[in-house]
Design an enzyme around this catalytic site. Structure first.
Site, PDB file in Angstrom:
ATOM      1  N   GLY A  34       7.873 -11.733  -1.775  1.00 13.18           N
ATOM      2  CA  GLY A  34       9.154 -11.780  -1.737  1.00 13.18           C
ATOM      3  C   GLY A  34       9.744 -10.673  -2.586  1.00 13.18           C
ATOM      4  O   GLY A  34       9.044  -9.450  -2.800  1.00 13.18           O
ATOM      5  N   HIS A  40       9.252  -4.458   2.932  1.00 13.21           N
ATOM      6  CA  HIS A  40       8.896  -5.731   3.403  1.00 13.21           C
ATOM      7  C   HIS A  40       9.264  -5.781   5.167  1.00 13.21           C
ATOM      8  O   HIS A  40       8.871  -5.982   6.262  1.00 13.21           O
ATOM      9  CB  HIS A  40       9.513  -6.638   2.379  1.00 13.21           C
ATOM     10  N   GLN A  64      -2.562 -13.027  -9.364  1.00  8.86           N
ATOM     11  CA  GLN A  64      -3.326 -11.864  -9.811  1.00  8.86           C
ATOM     12  C   GLN A  64      -2.482 -10.924 -10.176  1.00  8.86           C
ATOM     13  O   GLN A  64      -2.791  -9.647 -11.020  1.00  8.86           O
ATOM     14  CB  GLN A  64      -2.744 -11.114  -8.432  1.00  8.86           C
ATOM     15  N   LYS A 152       1.424   1.398   0.849  1.00 10.89           N
ATOM     16  CA  LYS A 152       1.878   1.846  -0.583  1.00 10.89           C
ATOM     17  C   LYS A 152       0.920   1.309  -1.924  1.00 10.89           C
ATOM     18  O   LYS A 152       0.880   1.622  -2.892  1.00 10.89           O
ATOM     19  CB  LYS A 152       3.187   0.586  -0.884  1.00 10.89           C
ATOM     20  N   ASP A 153       0.461  -0.088  -1.082  1.00  9.88           N
ATOM     21  CA  ASP A 153      -1.172  -0.648  -1.844  1.00  9.88           C
ATOM     22  C   ASP A 153      -2.094  -0.148  -1.472  1.00  9.88           C
ATOM     23  O   ASP A 153      -3.121  -1.328  -1.335  1.00  9.88           O
ATOM     24  CB  ASP A 153      -0.694  -2.193  -2.593  1.00  9.88           C
ATOM     25  N   VAL A 179       7.314   3.427   2.935  1.00 10.05           N
ATOM     26  CA  VAL A 179       9.055   3.250   2.980  1.00 10.05           C
ATOM     27  C   VAL A 179       9.160   3.773   1.865  1.00 10.05           C
ATOM     28  O   VAL A 179       9.696   3.212   0.581  1.00 10.05           O
ATOM     29  CB  VAL A 179       9.939   2.052   3.114  1.00 10.05           C
ATOM     30  N   LEU A 187       9.863   1.985  -2.107  1.00 21.96           N
ATOM     31  CA  LEU A 187      10.589   0.990  -2.604  1.00 21.96           C
ATOM     32  C   LEU A 187       9.670   0.261  -3.197  1.00 21.96           C
ATOM     33  O   LEU A 187       8.357  -0.318  -2.849  1.00 21.96           O
ATOM     34  CB  LEU A 187      11.255   0.476  -1.384  1.00 21.96           C
TER      35      LEU A 187
HETATM   36  P1  AMP Z   1       4.103  -7.469  -2.568  1.00 19.93           P
HETATM   37  O1  AMP Z   1       5.697  -8.234  -2.000  1.00 19.93           O
HETATM   38  O2  AMP Z   1       4.361  -6.295  -3.657  1.00 19.93           O
HETATM   39  O3  AMP Z   1       3.126  -8.062  -2.624  1.00 19.93           O
HETATM   40  O4  AMP Z   1       4.287  -5.887  -1.543  1.00 19.93           O
HETATM   41  C1  AMP Z   1       3.709  -7.174  -0.179  1.00 19.93           C
HETATM   42  C2  AMP Z   1       3.364  -6.505   1.200  1.00 19.93           C
HETATM   43  O5  AMP Z   1       4.193  -5.099   0.997  1.00 19.93           O
HETATM   44  C3  AMP Z   1       1.841  -5.273   0.782  1.00 19.93           C
HETATM   45  O6  AMP Z   1       1.385  -5.457   2.024  1.00 19.93           O
HETATM   46  C4  AMP Z   1       3.025  -3.938   0.486  1.00 19.93           C
HETATM   47  O7  AMP Z   1       2.021  -3.053   0.040  1.00 19.93           O
HETATM   48  C5  AMP Z   1       3.993  -4.054   1.370  1.00 19.93           C
HETATM   49  N1  AMP Z   1       4.862  -3.209   1.070  1.00 19.93           N
HETATM   50  C6  AMP Z   1       5.458  -3.036  -1.469  1.00 19.93           C
HETATM   51  N2  AMP Z   1       6.869  -2.127  -0.844  1.00 19.93           N
HETATM   52  C7  AMP Z   1       5.734  -1.250   0.077  1.00 19.93           C
HETATM   53  C8  AMP Z   1       6.535   0.403   0.753  1.00 19.93           C
HETATM   54  N3  AMP Z   1       8.105   0.976  -0.005  1.00 19.93           N
HETATM   55  N4  AMP Z   1       6.475   0.145   1.813  1.00 19.93           N
HETATM   56  C9  AMP Z   1       5.539  -0.245   2.468  1.00 19.93           C
HETATM   57  N5  AMP Z   1       5.094  -1.216   2.722  1.00 19.93           N
HETATM   58  C10 AMP Z   1       5.609  -2.045   1.515  1.00 19.93           C
END
Ligand code: AMP
Length: 286
Positions: A34, A40, A64, A152-153, A179, A187
């Site tokens: 979220g 996202h 986590q 990103k991850d 991104v 981001l």
């Molecule tokens: P999170 O909500 O941070 O756990 O991220 C959810 C998904 O969005 C994960 O697969 C992240 O790698 C991806 N994500 C987060 N930030 C970015 C970004 N800046 N560019 C691309 N994907 C992202």
């Protein structure tokens, strides 16, 4: 624009997915925590291009987070998230409470051995065990054909790809590019923790990765030397504490003395208690 349905129980999301599947729709899953942003949105759009029924999971996964990490203050913005999901083409949001995902008596975890212990895993023991466990649960709950993750991850994407291969999970793991803000900062939901000065200096992560890339493009192959230069550059940024700046093979996640083949340049720094990560992939030919 139709708002995606929000399901907060496992039977509800299963029913929505089963109905879509019976109608011949391909199911895509985008797991998130979220506080959604354009990174996202790109993932959801990529899923929507490929799948007629896109499920976005929104779950701040307690397993986590370390005991001293930001689980309790992690931003929770479900109303705004729902609008972003609608604009990006999601059909359903799965937003369960922790007690739904981890009912009393829960005691089963998934580990990707050794890969979970390096890079981000070294600083965050148990982090990837929590990620793998929740993602495998989400795969079993939503039963998608394809799941979308961000570059990103990068370590997370590599570990999850390993997990689906090792456990014969019938889900295709797809990764989309990071991104970024105009100044290069990736981001992240955690960027909102930064004060204006930290935000200004946070562009150093991407600049440092670019500097490493330039060295490699010019022919530098000594991994330790590039890592040292990255650490020095980051340490000189006001307010920064370096967690790591490392170069590993994308095939083994192991360090290389001399760079060759598919590599991952990854770094993590702290601004106060805010931990930011970024990475760059390269293929070093000789
Ligand atoms: P999170 O909500 O941070 O756990 O991220 C959810 C998904 O969005 C994960 O697969 C992240 O790698 C991806 N994500 C987060 N930030 C970015 C970004 N800046 N560019 C691309 N994907 C992202």
């Amino acid at each position: 624009m139709t708002l995606p349905i929000i399901c907060d129980t496992i039977p509800d999301i299963r029913k929505a997915v089963d109905t879509a599947r019976r109608a011949g729709k391909r199911i895509g899953l985008v797991p998130t925590m979220g506080a959604l942003h354009d990174g996202h949105a790109r993932l959801i759009e990529a899923a929507h291009k490929d799948c007629e029924f896109v499920v976005v999971s929104i779950f701040v996964n307690p397993t986590q987070f370390g005991p001293k990490e930001d689980f309790h203050r992690y931003p929770r913005t479900l109303d705004e998230d729902r609008d972003l999901c609608a604009r990006a083409g999601a059909a359903a949001i799965f937003a369960p409470d922790a007690a739904i995902m981890y009912p009393p008596g829960f005691r089963t975890f998934v580990e990707v051995q050794t890969w979970q212990d390096v890079l981000c895993g070294a600083a965050r023991p148990g982090h990837f065990r929590g990620v793998c466990t929740v993602v495998l649960k989400l795969f079993h709950i939503a039963r998608p054909e394809v799941a979308f993750f961000g570059q990103k991850d990068a370590q997370q994407a590599l570990i999850l790809s390993r997990m689906v291969r090792d456990l014969d999970v019938p889900v295709e793991v797809r990764t989309i590019p990071t991104v970024r803000e105009p100044d290069g900062l990736a981001l992240s939901s955690r960027n909102r923790y930064l004060d204006p000065e930290q935000r200004l200096h946070a562009a150093a992560l991407w600049q440092t990765l670019q500097a490493a890339r330039q060295l490699i493009e010019k022919g530098e192959r000594d991994s330790a030397l590039i890592e040292r230069l990255m650490k020095e550059r980051l340490a000189a940024v006001p307010g920064v504490r370096v967690d790591f700046a490392s170069i590993v093979s994308r095939e083994s996640l192991a360090p290389q003395a001399r760079l060759q083949g598919p590599i991952l340049i990854a770094l993590a720094v702290f601004f106060g208690s805010t931990r930011l990560i970024d990475n760059l992939q390269m293929d070093v030919l000789e």
